[in-house]
Design an enzyme around this catalytic site. Sequence first.
Site, PDB file in Angstrom:
ATOM      1  N   SER A  34      40.984  62.678  14.583  1.00  0.00           N
ATOM      2  CA  SER A  34      42.148  62.392  13.422  1.00  0.00           C
ATOM      3  C   SER A  34      41.716  60.426  13.630  1.00  0.00           C
ATOM      4  O   SER A  34      41.419  59.690  14.603  1.00  0.00           O
ATOM      5  CB  SER A  34      43.254  61.850  14.468  1.00  0.00           C
ATOM      6  OG  SER A  34      44.525  61.875  13.836  1.00  0.00           O
ATOM      7  N   TYR A  36      50.281  62.819  21.648  1.00  0.00           N
ATOM      8  CA  TYR A  36      49.211  63.578  20.659  1.00  0.00           C
ATOM      9  C   TYR A  36      48.089  62.909  20.150  1.00  0.00           C
ATOM     10  O   TYR A  36      47.079  63.482  20.510  1.00  0.00           O
ATOM     11  CB  TYR A  36      49.957  63.772  19.191  1.00  0.00           C
ATOM     12  CG  TYR A  36      49.117  63.856  18.047  1.00  0.00           C
ATOM     13  CD1 TYR A  36      48.700  65.769  17.441  1.00  0.00           C
ATOM     14  CD2 TYR A  36      49.149  63.312  17.590  1.00  0.00           C
ATOM     15  CE1 TYR A  36      47.686  65.857  16.576  1.00  0.00           C
ATOM     16  CE2 TYR A  36      47.921  63.424  16.278  1.00  0.00           C
ATOM     17  CZ  TYR A  36      47.000  65.002  16.413  1.00  0.00           C
ATOM     18  OH  TYR A  36      46.719  64.981  14.807  1.00  0.00           O
ATOM     19  N   LYS A  64      43.561  63.825  20.932  1.00  0.00           N
ATOM     20  CA  LYS A  64      42.538  63.374  20.067  1.00  0.00           C
ATOM     21  C   LYS A  64      41.032  62.668  20.995  1.00  0.00           C
ATOM     22  O   LYS A  64      39.986  62.678  21.149  1.00  0.00           O
ATOM     23  CB  LYS A  64      43.045  63.257  18.893  1.00  0.00           C
ATOM     24  CG  LYS A  64      43.770  64.302  18.471  1.00  0.00           C
ATOM     25  CD  LYS A  64      43.376  65.493  18.424  1.00  0.00           C
ATOM     26  CE  LYS A  64      44.223  66.637  17.321  1.00  0.00           C
ATOM     27  NZ  LYS A  64      43.102  67.861  17.498  1.00  0.00           N
TER      28      LYS A  64
END
Length: 340
Positions: A126, A151, A155
């Site tokens: 992302s 979150y 990644k």
Amino acid sequence: MKKILVTGGLGYIGSHTVVELQRNNIDVIIIDNLSNSSEEVLKGIHSISGITPSFVKLDLRDKEDVVNFFEANSDIEGIIHFAASKAVGESVEDPLLYYENNINTLVLVLQECKKHQINNFIFSSSCTVYGEPDSLPITEQAPVKKATSPYGNTKQISENIIFDFCSVSNLKSIALRYFNPIGAHESSEIGELPLGVPLNLVPFITQTAAGVREQLSVYGDDYPTVDGSCVRDYIHVVDLAKAHVVALKRLLEDKNKTNFEVFNLGTGRGSSVLEVINSFEKVTHQKLNYKIVERRPGDVVSVFADTKKANDVLGWKTERTMEDALLTAWNWEKKVRNLK
Ligand code: NAD
Ligand code: WQD
């Protein structure tokens, strides 16, 4: 015939990618635990391609099930790993859920890659790894900033785990850093299905236009941007899906330059929230009820991709406009809500 495993293949980006894989005559097997999707998506995929992909309902957190799955499926040649939890706010409230679902599952899948010599691995990363960028557009060389949410951290950690494993194994991997995926398949057979109140801009817009939400809140108009609202790089999900096929073929054909490569997937164009709203109203002829409210904590000001590496090295570029994406998102919303 060898198969490609698509984890999270019934989700938003996964389902569009499955269709593009099928269009390229690639045999697909999907794993999904349906935590953020439904088996109905299989019908949508079938109505587009005429092929129902193999599907195994399985939770990647369940080690025994995962081990048995790979024992029973010895013909997997590569993996596109979408399965993860993706709600930024939820990750702040329940970080362990995110570390378990996004990190433990990745490690388990990589262990199975090692055991079964599956050497081709595409990972969903992302643009969130860049945080607030120092300069725009963002190249792949831009520093990875300290994550602002668990979150985002998953990644970054995932990319590091894959890099480390690639350094000592035969695994070849490409991490694709998505900017803001929006839109739906042109057929309106598949699209985004957010559970509950949408957090992302475009589903909130389409639900407001459909009358499911009363009003869209625009989070701030006092940012240092063209009109004061935040700027993002909105990419049509079908263009994004196509990039996965290109990246996968690069690995299968041994065309990768190093065992771990990273590519930005965006359009290279930034659009403000107010520009998105104006475009939506223009292409759909819907008047949107919105108001400007306070900034949303944690939002970065402006983010858009430098797409040169993906364009030159992958030979991929976007073919659809933001207007195309907004219209398909609206057509999909109308279909879901049974609107004319
Ligand atoms: P999604 O939630 O629609 O799809 C993820 C799928 O994975 C869902 O079908 C879900 O049921 C499944 N899943 C989740 N945990 C699982 C588990 N433990 N076992 C099996 N299946 C599981 O999300 P999406 O938007 O399609 O995103 C796909 C990937 O792309 C994710 O890794 C996400 O973090 C990443 N990504 C998404 C965006 C975005 O804005 N949509 C942006 C950047 C990166
Ligand atoms: C876009 C813009 C909001 C909703 C998130 C994740 C990121 C990545 C993509 C996975 C922002 C504004 C939004 C609303 C608004 N996902 N907005 N009203 O925040 O760029 O990125 O999704 O990796 O990690 O953080 O996307 O769609 O939430 O917001 O004004 O009701 O729309 O402030 O400027 P974001 P978004």
